[in-house]
Scaffold this motif. Structure first.
Motif, PDB file in Angstrom:
ATOM      1  N   LEU A 695       0.848  -1.185   0.000  1.00  0.00           N
ATOM      2  CA  LEU A 695       0.000   0.000   0.000  1.00  0.00           C
ATOM      3  C   LEU A 695       0.887   1.239   0.000  1.00  0.00           C
ATOM      4  CD1 LEU A 695      -2.661  -1.029   2.675  1.00  0.00           C
ATOM      5  CD2 LEU A 695      -2.840  -1.217   0.189  1.00  0.00           C
ATOM      6  N   ASN A 696       0.437   2.262  -0.713  1.00  0.00           N
ATOM      7  CA  ASN A 696       1.199   3.506  -0.807  1.00  0.00           C
ATOM      8  C   ASN A 696       0.318   4.657  -0.352  1.00  0.00           C
ATOM      9  OD1 ASN A 696       3.314   5.338  -1.568  1.00  0.00           O
ATOM     10  ND2 ASN A 696       2.102   5.832  -3.391  1.00  0.00           N
ATOM     11  N   VAL A 697       0.843   5.491   0.568  1.00  0.00           N
ATOM     12  CA  VAL A 697       0.136   6.666   1.055  1.00  0.00           C
ATOM     13  C   VAL A 697       0.880   7.901   0.549  1.00  0.00           C
ATOM     14  CG1 VAL A 697      -0.769   7.861   3.071  1.00  0.00           C
ATOM     15  CG2 VAL A 697      -0.515   5.376   3.112  1.00  0.00           C
ATOM     16  N   PRO A 698       0.315   8.607  -0.442  1.00  0.00           N
ATOM     17  CA  PRO A 698       1.027   9.767  -1.000  1.00  0.00           C
ATOM     18  C   PRO A 698       1.315  10.857   0.022  1.00  0.00           C
ATOM     19  CG  PRO A 698      -0.818   9.111  -2.401  1.00  0.00           C
ATOM     20  CD  PRO A 698      -0.956   8.357  -1.121  1.00  0.00           C
ATOM     21  N   GLU A 699       0.441  11.028   1.027  1.00  0.00           N
ATOM     22  CA  GLU A 699       0.602  12.106   1.999  1.00  0.00           C
ATOM     23  C   GLU A 699       0.402  11.534   3.396  1.00  0.00           C
ATOM     24  OE1 GLU A 699      -0.824  16.770   2.434  1.00  0.00           O
ATOM     25  OE2 GLU A 699      -1.993  15.347   1.264  1.00  0.00           O
ATOM     26  N   LEU A 700       1.432  11.647   4.241  1.00  0.00           N
ATOM     27  CA  LEU A 700       1.394  11.046   5.573  1.00  0.00           C
ATOM     28  C   LEU A 700       1.013  12.039   6.664  1.00  0.00           C
ATOM     29  CD1 LEU A 700       4.571   8.775   5.452  1.00  0.00           C
ATOM     30  CD2 LEU A 700       2.181   8.054   5.335  1.00  0.00           C
ATOM     31  N   GLU A 701       1.026  13.330   6.406  1.00  0.00           N
ATOM     32  CA  GLU A 701       0.645  14.311   7.415  1.00  0.00           C
ATOM     33  C   GLU A 701      -0.108  15.463   6.783  1.00  0.00           C
ATOM     34  OE1 GLU A 701       3.922  17.610   8.358  1.00  0.00           O
ATOM     35  OE2 GLU A 701       4.589  15.595   8.907  1.00  0.00           O
ATOM     36  N   LYS A 702      -1.057  16.022   7.555  1.00  0.00           N
ATOM     37  CA  LYS A 702      -1.856  17.147   7.086  1.00  0.00           C
ATOM     38  C   LYS A 702      -2.110  18.085   8.252  1.00  0.00           C
ATOM     39  CE  LYS A 702      -4.384  14.665   3.437  1.00  0.00           C
ATOM     40  NZ  LYS A 702      -5.716  14.333   2.882  1.00  0.00           N
ATOM     41  N   ARG A 703      -2.257  19.358   7.919  1.00  0.00           N
ATOM     42  CA  ARG A 703      -2.644  20.368   8.905  1.00  0.00           C
ATOM     43  C   ARG A 703      -4.004  20.916   8.505  1.00  0.00           C
ATOM     44  NH1 ARG A 703       0.050  22.588  12.926  1.00  0.00           N
ATOM     45  NH2 ARG A 703       2.248  22.069  13.239  1.00  0.00           N
ATOM     46  N   ILE A 704      -4.968  20.832   9.397  1.00  0.00           N
ATOM     47  CA  ILE A 704      -6.296  21.373   9.111  1.00  0.00           C
ATOM     48  C   ILE A 704      -6.866  22.025  10.360  1.00  0.00           C
ATOM     49  CG2 ILE A 704      -6.807  19.754   7.249  1.00  0.00           C
ATOM     50  CD1 ILE A 704      -8.776  19.174  10.235  1.00  0.00           C
TER      51      ILE A 704
END
Length: 815
Positions: A695-704
């Motif tokens: 499995l591939n996760v393009p984005e591992l962190e986000k700020r919201i």
């Protein structure tokens, strides 16, 4: 994280934020010595260089303005003794063009036509040094506290917060109180309803079962226009010198809380100018606040946040030659002022609500309540307030101002007319905050005929007079001292009566031995004039909670001694408890015991309290139910906002909130973060190291940021890949060289590692591979994925090893 680790981390944060003044000065001296040494070498080299070309010529030179490279190369026309430059090239420099307009003809500027400009030519480095007055350079703004505006989000969903409390006294009937709050939220705002159902049981019960409604409203906020609209049950927003009231109606308010990045009160600004590249150190109250590198020219230091009250700032500039200049600037900061031209307002229209918590729909006369604050300048804020109701008219005006650097003053006068009888209210307030002491005072005086919408239907009226003084002194060695005086005058049928209270307090931290506090109160009540208390709180090691011992004494001879042992529930869940024994001199001894437990879904408590032979037993269950993204979740009680994190169906993935692991996703790939401050741009992460390699996760962190009283579905898309490895050899069975570039016929790229190892993630059933060798040659091969290749996949690594393939020059062949 343990207590010791948290303490070390907090200590590190403080040390990184607040640096001793001696260390700042040593660092500045070291920087100055280094720059002076380098500048001396450069000066010696330039001493023997020609300052101007030997003859007229055109040159392409790098422009250096006040010893700072612009990175721009311009065509310079030198005609002894003047240097000519095109206006387009000049605008690539920081020099303000308005100061050279008189030396401009057409598009050509004569650089050194003015005596204020010095020009020097460096033949070896092909540079042109231009030196101008500092006021010719743009003003630089250094903002330490500014934050980027972050958009807030919400998703469609619903919450039910609940709290079930059951109690049973030994000699009375028991009860079950079921409190609940329902919220429905989305892009069009939030609908909220709250209330409690009281159920009584037992043959001796004389009370009736009933449901009590608290508040029902719809609320919508707009962060761009900074307003909040509320329809339904609401509370008016008072000023310091007015009172709040409950209404049923509509409220339209300006709301600065929607933008935490906005600073609404004036902050000190520090200005200066430097002629050479320099370092600016800002020192607040003897501790280093921040350091910045600046270019030549004037500068302003703005948005210096986390300041309150009186203080002193020192601005230290150290230029490239090591010369140091320091400026002392005293300041006073108060959040009670508004910045210049900033406005805050609120307007509420509806009917007054009565008997809150007793009757469900008890509304009386109509009422209008409005307030407005406006920052005339950074030293004066004016305030206005008005109320209208049946037989009532109220108008008031006031101001807030800082009295130089000796505090802030708030004054207001209010006039009312109720049933043709005029009343007045005078308010005076003064605050002074200083690192060594604090002083606060307020005074309110109301005439006997004064009424407002909060007291118009009250049988008790308003407090005719109120006076308060508080004075505190924090000391590092001897602890903190506080003195308070509180005086209120009350109106009774037999006349007015004044209640005076004098309070003296002391608090001292003993480090690892806990905290000691004491206070003495004096009242003018004839039954109980004096009271005193002494308490010692001792933290226990290994997260076993804390123990407190206390002694209380008063004139009524109701002296007591108590021992209290408690442990809070850890932030990640578990057990907590409270144990309390109180020995009373005049009454029976008092006992209290409670056990608490919490997991990510619910919190439960239970215990007993009372005197021997007269105990009350109780239990409590609280939490929330969340309906969102087509699923139903259980969580701890949600007071404000929350985030539902989705890992796209991947279970058991660690979830991090602000760099701390807070849990793992459930079987459907969700994790609910229940306690999230609204309008705060928090960081959310999933741990990619524990995600299966297929499995591939393009984005591992986000700020919201999440809107108030709502939730948001934060999705981390996951794509399925087919990880495979293979080994490449050439026609002589030697490994393909390391670093060879590989490209498939469907566009996937890779490189050859050691021993011919190659890794792919998106191979198809049949793949044509082209290998580009380091010597410029290329070879090709065909790779086919068979259906039974899945059996060769490692259960632990989940990577398929296809084995060895031979790469042929001139065609696709598989060995």
């Amino acid at each position: 994280m343990g207590k010791d680790q948290l303490s070390e981390r907090f200590q590190g944060m403080v040390e990184s934020r607040v640096e001793p003044l001696s260390r700042v000065l040593l660092r500045s001296l070291f920087k100055a010595f280094t720059r002076l040494f380098l500048w001396s070498i450069l000066s010696i080299q330039m001493l023997f260089a020609a300052d101007h070309p030997a003859e007229d010529m055109e040159l392409f030179l790098e422009l250096i303005v006040n010893d700072v490279s612009t990175g721009h190369v311009a065509l310079i026309d030198y005609k002894k003794p003047y240097y000519y430059i095109d206006t387009g090239d000049l605008k690539e420099t920081p020099i303000l063009f308005e100061y050279l307009e008189d030396q401009t003809k057409g598009t050509i500027v004569t650089l050194n036509a003015s005596d204020d400009v010095s020009v020097r030519y460096n033949e070896e480095w092909q540079q042109l040094y231009i030196t101008v007055p500092t006021q010719w350079l743009p003003r630089q703004s250094i903002g330490y506290g500014s934050r980027e505006t972050v958009e807030s989000y919400t998703s469609f969903g619903a919450i039910v917060n609940y709290d079930l409390y059951a109690s049973k006294p030994r000699h009375n009937s028991g009860s079950l109180n079921s409190w609940g709050e329902f919220r429905l939220f989305g892009d069009y705002g939030t609908i909220s309803h709250s209330g409690v159902y009281n159920h009584y049981f037992g043959s001796e019960s004389y009370q009736k079962n009933r449901y009590t409604r608290y508040d029902t409203y719809w609320q919508y906020s707009d962060e761009d226009k900074l307003y909040t609209l509320t329809v339904g049950d609401l509370i008016t927003r008072p000023l310091v010198w007015s009172n709040a009231a409950r209404l049923g109606g509509i409220q339209f308010s300006h709301n600065f809380k929607l933008r935490p990045d906005l600073i609404t009160y004036p902050l000190p600004e520090f200005s200066g100018e430097v002629g050479l590249p320099s370092t600016v150190d800002l020192i607040i109250n003897g501790s280093n606040y921040q350091s910045s590198n600046i270019n030549p020219g004037p500068f302003d230091i703005t948005d210096v946040t986390h300041l309150s009250g009186a203080g002193e700032a020192v601005v230290v500039t150290t230029d490239a030659l090591g010369r140091t200049v320091s400026i002392n600037v005293p300041f006073y900061v108060t959040s009670r002022l508004l910045r210049e031209n900033l406005m805050d307002y609120t307007l509420s229209v509806g009917t007054l609500r009565q008997h809150y918590g007793q009757k469900n729909f008890s509304y009386s006369r109509y009422a209008i309540d409005g307030s407005m604050r406006y920052g005339v300048n950074d030293h004066l804020t004016v305030e206005f307030h008005s109320e209208l109701a049946t037989s009532l008219t109220l108008v008031g005006a006031g101001f807030v101002t800082n009295i130089g650097r000796i505090g802030d003053l708030n004054a207001a006068l209010t006039l009312t007319n109720y049933k043709n009888r005029t009343g007045t209210q005078l308010y005076l307030g003064y605050n002074y905050l200083h690192p060594k002491f604090n002083f606060l005072a307020s005074y309110i005086r109301r005439s006997s005929d004064y009424r407002d919408i909060s007291s118009i239907d009250s049988e008790y009226g308003v407090v005719p007079e109120s006076l308060q003084f508080t004075f505190s002194i924090p000391t590092e060695r001897y602890g903190s001292y506080s003195i308070g005086f509180f005086s209120n005058q009350y109106q009774y049928e037999e006349g007015k009566r004044r209640s005076n209270t004098f309070s003296l307090g002391w608090n001292k931290s003993l480090g690892e031995y806990g905290n000691v506090s004491a206070y003495i109160n004096h009242h003018n009540n004839s039954d109980n004039r004096w009271s005193a208390a002494l308490q010692w709180t001792i933290p226990l090691d290994n997260d076993y909670g804390q123990v407190s011992v206390a002694a209380n004494r008063n004139d009524s001879k109701n002296d007591s001694t108590s021992v209290y042992y408690s442990r809070s529930i850890p932030s990640d869940g578990g057990f907590g408890w409270n144990l309390n024994y109180k020995n009373n001199r005049s009454n029976a001894d008092y006992y209290n015991a409670a056990l608490k437990w919490r997991n990510p879904n619910i919190e439960m408590q239970g215990g007993m309290y009372g005197s021997s032979g007269d105990y009350t037993y109780w239990s409590d269950l609280s939490g929330s139910l969340v309906a969102m993204d087509g699923e139903l979740f259980m969580a701890n009680r949600i007071y404000d906002s929350f985030v539902l994190l989705s890992a796209d169906g991947v279970s058991d993935v660690p979830v991090l909130y602000e760099n701390n692991v807070i849990g793992r996703t459930n079987q459907k790939g969700y994790y609910l973060v229940p306690q999230v401050p609204s309008y705060y741009d928090a960081k959310y992460e999933i741990d990619g190291l524990e995600i299966p390699v297929n499995l591939n996760v393009p984005e591992l962190e986000k700020r919201i940021s999440v809107k108030a009283n709502s939730g948001y579905v934060l999705k981390f898309p996951v794509e399925k890949i087919n990880p495979v490895t293979l080994t490449l050899v050439d026609e002589a069975s030697d490994y393909i060289p390391v670093g060879s570039y590989i490209e498939t016929d469907h566009g996937e790229e890779s490189y050859v590692g050691w021993d011919g190892a190659v890794y792919f993630e998106h191979l198809q059933a049949i793949n044509q591979l082209t290998v580009y060798l380091p010597d410029g040659e290329r070879c090709s091969l065909e790779v086919e994925l068979k259906a039974d290749d899945e059996s060769d996949k490692s259960a632990e690594a989940n990577i398929l090893d296809l084995g060895e393939f031979r790469c042929h020059k001139g065609g696709y062949n598989e060995d």
